[in-house]
Design a protein around this motif. Structure first.
Motif, PDB file in Angstrom:
ATOM      1  N   ASP A   7       0.848  -1.187   0.000  1.00 57.34           N
ATOM      2  CA  ASP A   7       0.000   0.000   0.000  1.00 57.34           C
ATOM      3  C   ASP A   7       0.888   1.243   0.000  1.00 57.34           C
ATOM      4  O   ASP A   7       1.717   1.427   0.895  1.00 57.34           O
ATOM      5  N   ALA A   8       0.725   2.074  -1.014  1.00 56.87           N
ATOM      6  CA  ALA A   8       1.538   3.290  -1.145  1.00 56.87           C
ATOM      7  C   ALA A   8       0.631   4.479  -1.405  1.00 56.87           C
ATOM      8  O   ALA A   8      -0.296   4.398  -2.194  1.00 56.87           O
ATOM      9  N   ASN A   9       0.905   5.589  -0.720  1.00 55.74           N
ATOM     10  CA  ASN A   9       0.185   6.821  -0.991  1.00 55.74           C
ATOM     11  C   ASN A   9       1.147   7.996  -0.861  1.00 55.74           C
ATOM     12  O   ASN A   9       2.116   7.946  -0.123  1.00 55.74           O
ATOM     13  N   LYS A  14       5.581  13.336  -0.315  1.00 54.40           N
ATOM     14  CA  LYS A  14       6.314  12.246   0.323  1.00 54.40           C
ATOM     15  C   LYS A  14       5.598  10.928   0.072  1.00 54.40           C
ATOM     16  O   LYS A  14       4.371  10.859   0.130  1.00 54.40           O
ATOM     17  N   LEU A  15       6.367   9.893  -0.198  1.00 53.04           N
ATOM     18  CA  LEU A  15       5.825   8.557  -0.425  1.00 53.04           C
ATOM     19  C   LEU A  15       5.741   7.832   0.901  1.00 53.04           C
ATOM     20  O   LEU A  15       6.739   7.674   1.605  1.00 53.04           O
ATOM     21  N   ASN A  16       4.540   7.385   1.256  1.00 49.99           N
ATOM     22  CA  ASN A  16       4.318   6.629   2.488  1.00 49.99           C
ATOM     23  C   ASN A  16       3.960   5.195   2.130  1.00 49.99           C
ATOM     24  O   ASN A  16       3.055   4.959   1.329  1.00 49.99           O
ATOM     25  N   LEU A  17       4.667   4.240   2.728  1.00 51.42           N
ATOM     26  CA  LEU A  17       4.431   2.825   2.462  1.00 51.42           C
ATOM     27  C   LEU A  17       3.944   2.123   3.708  1.00 51.42           C
ATOM     28  O   LEU A  17       4.476   2.330   4.795  1.00 51.42           O
ATOM     29  N   VAL A  30      12.103  -2.448  -2.849  1.00 49.15           N
ATOM     30  CA  VAL A  30      10.774  -1.907  -3.129  1.00 49.15           C
ATOM     31  C   VAL A  30      10.848  -1.173  -4.465  1.00 49.15           C
ATOM     32  O   VAL A  30      11.716  -0.330  -4.663  1.00 49.15           O
ATOM     33  N   VAL A  31       9.954  -1.524  -5.384  1.00 50.78           N
ATOM     34  CA  VAL A  31       9.912  -0.903  -6.709  1.00 50.78           C
ATOM     35  C   VAL A  31       8.605  -0.118  -6.801  1.00 50.78           C
ATOM     36  O   VAL A  31       7.537  -0.649  -6.496  1.00 50.78           O
ATOM     37  N   TYR A  32       8.700   1.150  -7.245  1.00 56.56           N
ATOM     38  CA  TYR A  32       7.529   2.016  -7.333  1.00 56.56           C
ATOM     39  C   TYR A  32       7.403   2.562  -8.747  1.00 56.56           C
ATOM     40  O   TYR A  32       8.383   3.054  -9.329  1.00 56.56           O
ATOM     41  N   CYS A  33       6.199   2.473  -9.331  1.00 51.02           N
ATOM     42  CA  CYS A  33       5.943   3.022 -10.657  1.00 51.02           C
ATOM     43  C   CYS A  33       4.434   3.205 -10.849  1.00 51.02           C
ATOM     44  O   CYS A  33       3.658   2.335 -10.466  1.00 51.02           O
ATOM     45  N   LYS A  38       5.686  -2.398  -5.149  1.00 48.19           N
ATOM     46  CA  LYS A  38       5.793  -3.832  -4.906  1.00 48.19           C
ATOM     47  C   LYS A  38       7.103  -4.102  -4.187  1.00 48.19           C
ATOM     48  O   LYS A  38       8.090  -3.396  -4.370  1.00 48.19           O
ATOM     49  N   ILE A  39       7.096  -5.154  -3.359  1.00 47.23           N
ATOM     50  CA  ILE A  39       8.267  -5.518  -2.573  1.00 47.23           C
ATOM     51  C   ILE A  39       8.680  -6.942  -2.916  1.00 47.23           C
ATOM     52  O   ILE A  39       7.833  -7.777  -3.244  1.00 47.23           O
TER      53      ILE A  39
END
Length: 68
Positions: A7-9, A14-17, A30-33, A38-39
């Motif tokens: 869960d990312a917002n 700022k990116l909060n995971l 952790v890859v974000y796009c 995803k981890i």
């Protein structure tokens, strides 16, 4: 599948995971796009490649081996 959703917002730039940490002391990535994160845990012996295409994550490739 080795990649698990996280869960990312984004708030105030700022990116909060929200995620459970992997067991033990194993390294992880952790890859974000495109608003998705995803981890995955990294292998003990091997390579993990993040493949991109036109500025977006296309796939994550794993190449593992074991010392003899």
């Amino acid at each position: 599948m080795r990649l698990n959703n996280v869960d990312a917002n984004i708030e105030d730039g700022k990116l909060n995971l929200e995620m459970d940490m992997p067991e033990g002391n194993s390294p992880f990535c952790v890859v974000y796009c495109n608003g998705k994160a995803k981890i995955t845990t990294l292998p003990d012996h091997g390579e993990t490649k993040v493949i991109t295409h036109q500025g977006k994550v296309k796939r994550v490739k794993f190449d593992e081996g074991e010392e003899f």
